[in-house]
Enzyme design. Structure first.
Site, PDB file in Angstrom:
ATOM      1  NE  ARG A 279      -2.695   1.166   3.579  1.00  0.00           N
ATOM      2  CZ  ARG A 279      -3.621   1.272   4.549  1.00  0.00           C
ATOM      3  NH1 ARG A 279      -4.896   1.419   4.223  1.00  0.00           N
ATOM      4  NH2 ARG A 279      -3.265   1.199   5.812  1.00  0.00           N
TER       5      ARG A 279
ATOM      6  CG  ASP B 189      -4.413   2.717  11.461  1.00  0.00           C
ATOM      7  OD1 ASP B 189      -5.378   3.417  11.827  1.00  0.00           O
ATOM      8  OD2 ASP B 189      -4.479   1.909  10.518  1.00  0.00           O
TER       9      ASP B 189
END
Length: 539
Positions: A161, A442
């Site tokens: 990603r 996160d």
């Protein structure tokens, strides 16, 4: 080394021979010169969409692409080698130990994350590229504190990603303009590894984050075609799974798949960023105030509608509908608490597989068995494309239904302040994901806490426990009270001071900033030795 390309960090010297080679930088420059103008136009278009939403124009399915949604004849590419069965995917940052542990976890794939799970120090970004380069070639093994870290014979399939379109890479400029973080991450990984991956029986696979319009998917598709031609690979070699993690993208799922159809490997329910985007894009709508973060579950009306539509859309086009991440992680030293947490994980995965998802995400190797057992029991084949979900009828109003059961509590407010502070300070210290209160936090989860606090202050929300109105001064008091308690090896005092000032300023703004990572990137760039003139994101 390359005309027009400058590296503004001494960290580059360590990776220059390995990753920042002359040929690789020529590729980065070629992508930048070809596509940067388009990227900037698309980012400007996001601002125009937000202005319409602020003016009260509701989101809807685009009229100009109705023919794409109505056409039953088109489908996406067949699954690429190694992506036929994706029932459990593990995600995490790209540090060396994490890469080995994730590839060895027993999951089907590993999403190596340069985005929400990584703090984009230049060292992290370059070392991550080195680690993936070495892992692909089975030369990543090392020893630490007497323990051997070694890849198993059949590791998980690698998916990468890159950063989102909104993020710059200020430590690299081309023709005196910072390059896109997306292009930088993609270019280095693809250039160095695509042919090696194919030789090993798989391919260059990507997760594509935070898109808000089908034209942003078209940009990725154009980049894929350019990149494949550049190094001499057939079109369709690259595959990309798109994270549907913004509210506007939920209204354009079929269009996004259509733009990427020759390179598509599906869509993913990026649940935490989706909640963040739901609040942010509806910032001018006081009817969209959400309760405590813990109460915004996958059963919430707008979340349930988005999941059902995503599964229906993917299976209509014969491509994977991937589930998301439950926030719970194993709890050491408290068997009862761990049992409760793992029961939540099991229930989450059961909901996903029975809804029709073709796979799910986990954040910790010890959760693999729970997720794998659930999917093995309920998904007998490699996927559930045959589960068409023709019963699903999702209207625009369903995707906007913010009637979530829950309350705004003192505990929820305190939790938001603590998470926003601790995560942002850890991020400034080079850590992109941290365990906090038995949850894995996160950038996406921290963003929810930030915009919720802004939303509560903006609309004078009341705390149910006391009836007290949430004000900027209340947030100030909580910041001052909680910040000293959050210091740890990952959360340094000087970084807490920075983010404390940042959070106090955020809740006083007319509108919340688009991304805390963009706001705080300048601090990382300064620490890397990047001159101020290249830091578009400095506060």
């Amino acid at each position: 080394m390359v005309a027009g390309v400058q590296i503004h960090s001494k960290e580059a010297e360590k990776a220059q021979a390995h990753i920042l080679t002359e040929d690789a930088l020529k590729f980065v420059a070629a992508l930048h010169r070809t596509f940067e103008t388009t990227r900037q136009h698309l980012l400007t278009a996001r601002e125009a969409v937000q202005q319409r939403l602020d003016a009260g124009v509701p989101l809807d399915f685009p009229a100009e692409t109705a023919h794409i949604r109505a056409d039953p004849s088109w489908q996406c590419a067949a699954p690429a080698p190694g992506l036929e069965d994706r029932r459990v995917e593990i995600t995490g940052p790209t540090d060396r130990k994490m890469v080995i542990n994730a590839l060895n976890s027993g999951t089907k794939t590993f999403m190596a994350d340069f985005e929400d799970a990584s703090s984009p120090t230049f060292a992290n970004m370059l070392n991550g590229q080195v680690n993936l380069f070495d892992a692909i070639r089975r030369q990543i093994d090392f020893e630490q504190n007497g323990k051997q870290y070694k890849l198993v014979d059949k590791p998980a399939v690698l998916i990468v990603r890159p950063r989102g379109w909104h993020l710059d890479e200020p430590r690299v400029t081309v023709d005196n303009v910072p390059v896109s973080g997306s292009i930088f991450d993609f270019a280095l990984y693809f250039f160095h590894n695509a042919k090696e991956l194919i030789a090993r029986g798989v391919g260059p696979y990507f997760y594509l984050p935070k898109m808000e319009h089908y034209l942003e998917a078209r940009l990725w598709n154009d980049i894929f075609n350019f990149a494949q031609s550049y190094i001499g690979l057939p079109r369709g070699t690259i595959r990309g799974t798109v994270l549907i993690e913004t509210l506007p993208a939920a209204f354009q799922m079929e269009e996004i798949l259509f733009e990427l159809r020759d390179h598509s490997s599906g869509l993913n329910c990026g649940r935490w960023d989706y909640i963040f985007s739901f609040i942010k894009r509806r910032r001018a709508d006081k009817t969209a105030i959400l309760p405590d973060r813990k109460d915004v579950t996958m059963e919430s009306p707008f979340m349930d509608a988005y999941v059902r539509l995503l599964i229906q859309t993917c299976h209509k086009r014969k491509v994977a509908a991937m589930g998301g991440m439950s926030a719970q992680i194993p709890i050491k030293g408290d068997p009862k608490a761990n049992e409760i947490a793992m029961a939540k994980v099991r229930a989450d995965k059961l909901r996903e597989v029975t809804n029709g998802h073709d796979g799910t995400w986990i954040a910790h190797p010890l959760i693999n068995k729970i997720a794998m057992d659930v999917f093995n029991e309920y998904m007998l084949g490699p996927n559930q494309y045959h589960v068409r979900r023709e019963d699903v009828k999702v209207a625009a109003a369903d995707l906007l239904n913010s009637k979530v059961t829950g309350k705004i509590t003192a505990e929820g407010i305190r939790g938001n302040v603590a998470t926003a502070l601790a995560y942002s300070a850890a991020w400034l210290g080079g850590n992109g994901c941290i365990p906090l209160h038995n949850l894995m936090e996160d950038a996406a989860t921290a963003e929810i806490t930030r915009v919720q606090l802004w939303q509560y202050v903006r609309y004078g929300s009341r705390i149910v426990d006391s009836g007290e109105v949430v004000t900027a001064e209340l947030v100030d008091r909580l910041v001052d009270e909680l910040a000293p308690t959050l210091k740890s090896p990952l959360v340094k005092e000087q970084n807490l001071d920075i983010v404390a000032r940042y959070l106090k300023k955020q809740v006083r703004q007319e509108w919340p900033s688009e991304f805390l990572t963009s706001d705080l990137m300048g601090y990382l760039a300064v620490a890397d030795g990047c001159p101020p003139q290249w830091q578009r994101s400095v506060l």
